[in-house]
Design a protein around this motif. Sequence first.
Motif, PDB file in Angstrom:
ATOM      1  N   ALA A  49      -1.370   0.996   6.074  1.00 52.41           N
ATOM      2  CA  ALA A  49      -1.262   1.947   4.964  1.00 52.41           C
ATOM      3  C   ALA A  49      -2.568   1.987   4.174  1.00 52.41           C
ATOM      4  O   ALA A  49      -3.073   3.065   3.821  1.00 52.41           O
ATOM      5  N   LEU A  50      -3.131   0.818   3.919  1.00 48.54           N
ATOM      6  CA  LEU A  50      -4.388   0.733   3.172  1.00 48.54           C
ATOM      7  C   LEU A  50      -5.546   1.324   3.981  1.00 48.54           C
ATOM      8  O   LEU A  50      -6.369   2.076   3.441  1.00 48.54           O
ATOM      9  N   GLU A  51      -5.603   1.009   5.273  1.00 46.05           N
ATOM     10  CA  GLU A  51      -6.680   1.547   6.109  1.00 46.05           C
ATOM     11  C   GLU A  51      -6.602   3.072   6.208  1.00 46.05           C
ATOM     12  O   GLU A  51      -7.634   3.755   6.220  1.00 46.05           O
ATOM     13  N   LYS A  52      -5.390   3.621   6.275  1.00 43.43           N
ATOM     14  CA  LYS A  52      -5.242   5.083   6.313  1.00 43.43           C
ATOM     15  C   LYS A  52      -5.761   5.712   5.022  1.00 43.43           C
ATOM     16  O   LYS A  52      -6.490   6.707   5.045  1.00 43.43           O
ATOM     17  N   ALA A  53      -5.381   5.126   3.888  1.00 45.45           N
ATOM     18  CA  ALA A  53      -5.826   5.661   2.597  1.00 45.45           C
ATOM     19  C   ALA A  53      -7.344   5.577   2.471  1.00 45.45           C
ATOM     20  O   ALA A  53      -8.003   6.544   2.050  1.00 45.45           O
ATOM     21  N   ARG A  57     -10.013   8.753   2.312  1.00 46.29           N
ATOM     22  CA  ARG A  57     -10.908   8.896   1.154  1.00 46.29           C
ATOM     23  C   ARG A  57     -12.363   8.964   1.610  1.00 46.29           C
ATOM     24  O   ARG A  57     -13.152   9.759   1.113  1.00 46.29           O
ATOM     25  N   SER A  58     -12.709   8.137   2.584  1.00 44.80           N
ATOM     26  CA  SER A  58     -14.070   8.112   3.112  1.00 44.80           C
ATOM     27  C   SER A  58     -14.406   9.417   3.841  1.00 44.80           C
ATOM     28  O   SER A  58     -15.481   9.990   3.644  1.00 44.80           O
ATOM     29  N   GLN A  59     -13.482   9.903   4.674  1.00 37.27           N
ATOM     30  CA  GLN A  59     -13.714  11.148   5.419  1.00 37.27           C
ATOM     31  C   GLN A  59     -13.946  12.332   4.489  1.00 37.27           C
ATOM     32  O   GLN A  59     -14.800  13.167   4.728  1.00 37.27           O
ATOM     33  N   LEU A  60     -13.148  12.396   3.433  1.00 38.13           N
ATOM     34  CA  LEU A  60     -13.223  13.530   2.518  1.00 38.13           C
ATOM     35  C   LEU A  60     -14.301  13.354   1.457  1.00 38.13           C
ATOM     36  O   LEU A  60     -14.671  14.315   0.785  1.00 38.13           O
ATOM     37  N   GLY A  61     -14.774  12.114   1.283  1.00 40.17           N
ATOM     38  CA  GLY A  61     -15.742  11.847   0.226  1.00 40.17           C
ATOM     39  C   GLY A  61     -15.198  12.203  -1.140  1.00 40.17           C
ATOM     40  O   GLY A  61     -15.912  12.706  -2.007  1.00 40.17           O
ATOM     41  N   THR A  62     -13.917  11.936  -1.330  1.00 34.47           N
ATOM     42  CA  THR A  62     -13.238  12.379  -2.547  1.00 34.47           C
ATOM     43  C   THR A  62     -13.127  11.257  -3.575  1.00 34.47           C
ATOM     44  O   THR A  62     -13.160  10.078  -3.227  1.00 34.47           O
ATOM     45  N   ILE A  63     -13.006  11.658  -4.819  1.00 34.02           N
ATOM     46  CA  ILE A  63     -12.720  10.690  -5.880  1.00 34.02           C
ATOM     47  C   ILE A  63     -11.240  10.751  -6.264  1.00 34.02           C
ATOM     48  O   ILE A  63     -10.787  10.012  -7.122  1.00 34.02           O
ATOM     49  N   VAL A 103      13.466  -2.039   8.902  1.00 37.08           N
ATOM     50  CA  VAL A 103      12.438  -1.009   8.863  1.00 37.08           C
ATOM     51  C   VAL A 103      11.543  -1.360   7.684  1.00 37.08           C
ATOM     52  O   VAL A 103      12.013  -1.460   6.546  1.00 37.08           O
ATOM     53  N   MET A 104      10.267  -1.593   7.975  1.00 32.33           N
ATOM     54  CA  MET A 104       9.295  -1.953   6.939  1.00 32.33           C
ATOM     55  C   MET A 104       8.357  -0.775   6.728  1.00 32.33           C
ATOM     56  O   MET A 104       7.732  -0.297   7.676  1.00 32.33           O
ATOM     57  N   THR A 105       8.287  -0.314   5.491  1.00 29.86           N
ATOM     58  CA  THR A 105       7.372   0.762   5.139  1.00 29.86           C
ATOM     59  C   THR A 105       6.475   0.284   4.013  1.00 29.86           C
ATOM     60  O   THR A 105       6.953  -0.242   3.008  1.00 29.86           O
ATOM     61  N   SER A 106       5.181   0.461   4.216  1.00 32.64           N
ATOM     62  CA  SER A 106       4.216   0.117   3.174  1.00 32.64           C
ATOM     63  C   SER A 106       3.619   1.390   2.610  1.00 32.64           C
ATOM     64  O   SER A 106       3.404   2.366   3.335  1.00 32.64           O
ATOM     65  N   ILE A 107       3.346   1.346   1.320  1.00 29.69           N
ATOM     66  CA  ILE A 107       2.596   2.406   0.664  1.00 29.69           C
ATOM     67  C   ILE A 107       1.351   1.767   0.071  1.00 29.69           C
ATOM     68  O   ILE A 107       1.382   0.628  -0.399  1.00 29.69           O
ATOM     69  N   ALA A 108       0.245   2.492   0.122  1.00 32.41           N
ATOM     70  CA  ALA A 108      -1.007   2.017  -0.459  1.00 32.41           C
ATOM     71  C   ALA A 108      -1.658   3.175  -1.185  1.00 32.41           C
ATOM     72  O   ALA A 108      -1.789   4.275  -0.638  1.00 32.41           O
ATOM     73  N   LEU A 109      -2.038   2.937  -2.430  1.00 28.85           N
ATOM     74  CA  LEU A 109      -2.675   3.951  -3.255  1.00 28.85           C
ATOM     75  C   LEU A 109      -4.077   3.469  -3.591  1.00 28.85           C
ATOM     76  O   LEU A 109      -4.250   2.388  -4.158  1.00 28.85           O
ATOM     77  N   VAL A 110      -5.066   4.263  -3.198  1.00 31.52           N
ATOM     78  CA  VAL A 110      -6.462   3.944  -3.481  1.00 31.52           C
ATOM     79  C   VAL A 110      -6.954   4.939  -4.517  1.00 31.52           C
ATOM     80  O   VAL A 110      -6.896   6.154  -4.304  1.00 31.52           O
ATOM     81  N   VAL A 111      -7.408   4.412  -5.641  1.00 31.97           N
ATOM     82  CA  VAL A 111      -7.906   5.273  -6.726  1.00 31.97           C
ATOM     83  C   VAL A 111      -9.000   4.516  -7.470  1.00 31.97           C
ATOM     84  O   VAL A 111      -8.860   3.320  -7.739  1.00 31.97           O
TER      85      VAL A 111
END
Length: 194
Positions: A49-53, A57-63, A103-111
């Motif tokens: 989840a963290l690697e996807k976020a 963010r890196s691909q889009l170069g977004t803040i 069923v394990m679901t993780s959420i990751a928020l990068v800000v």
Amino acid sequence: MSDLILASHSPRRGDLLNQIGVRFQSHGVDIDESVRSGESPAKYVERLALEKAEACRSQLGTIKAVLGSDTAVVCDQHILGKPRDMEHGVEMLMQLSGRGHQVMTSIALVVDERSLSQVVTTEVFFRTLSLDECQTYWATGEPLDKAGGYGIQGLAAIFIERIVGSYSAVVGLPLAETAGLLKQVGIPVWQPLG
């Protein structure tokens, strides 16, 4: 315009965010989803989840804030991935038949410079399935891209005797926990989506 990007093109995750009135844009990413040696299922979904976020963010170069999520079906501490073919898909369903699994679901928020994450585990109990049922279900095409070879929100709902925990987490995004993380960083829920 949204202040949140969902690092996924999953229509199920998108529908769940819409359900709680979160404005977002979707941007799916491809990452290596291999399990690392000695990695527990909970650590695995949290890492993905963290690697996807972060990749999004890196691909889009977004803040903007980016939300990543990953779901794994776990039986006897073994992660059941997406089925490779009919034989594999039917084998997984028969393994889940007449018993419980997690069923394990993780959420990751990068800000900004922060990353917040949480793993939610739900117990799912299947009734006993016949081989014919599993083969017929496979023929519908529904299990093809689903962790564990089934979708609780679809035709496989008839396999489920009960769940203990978050239904939305089994679908792909635990809503109570997601709303909690979003509120921590000032992203509102229950917005008018018109």
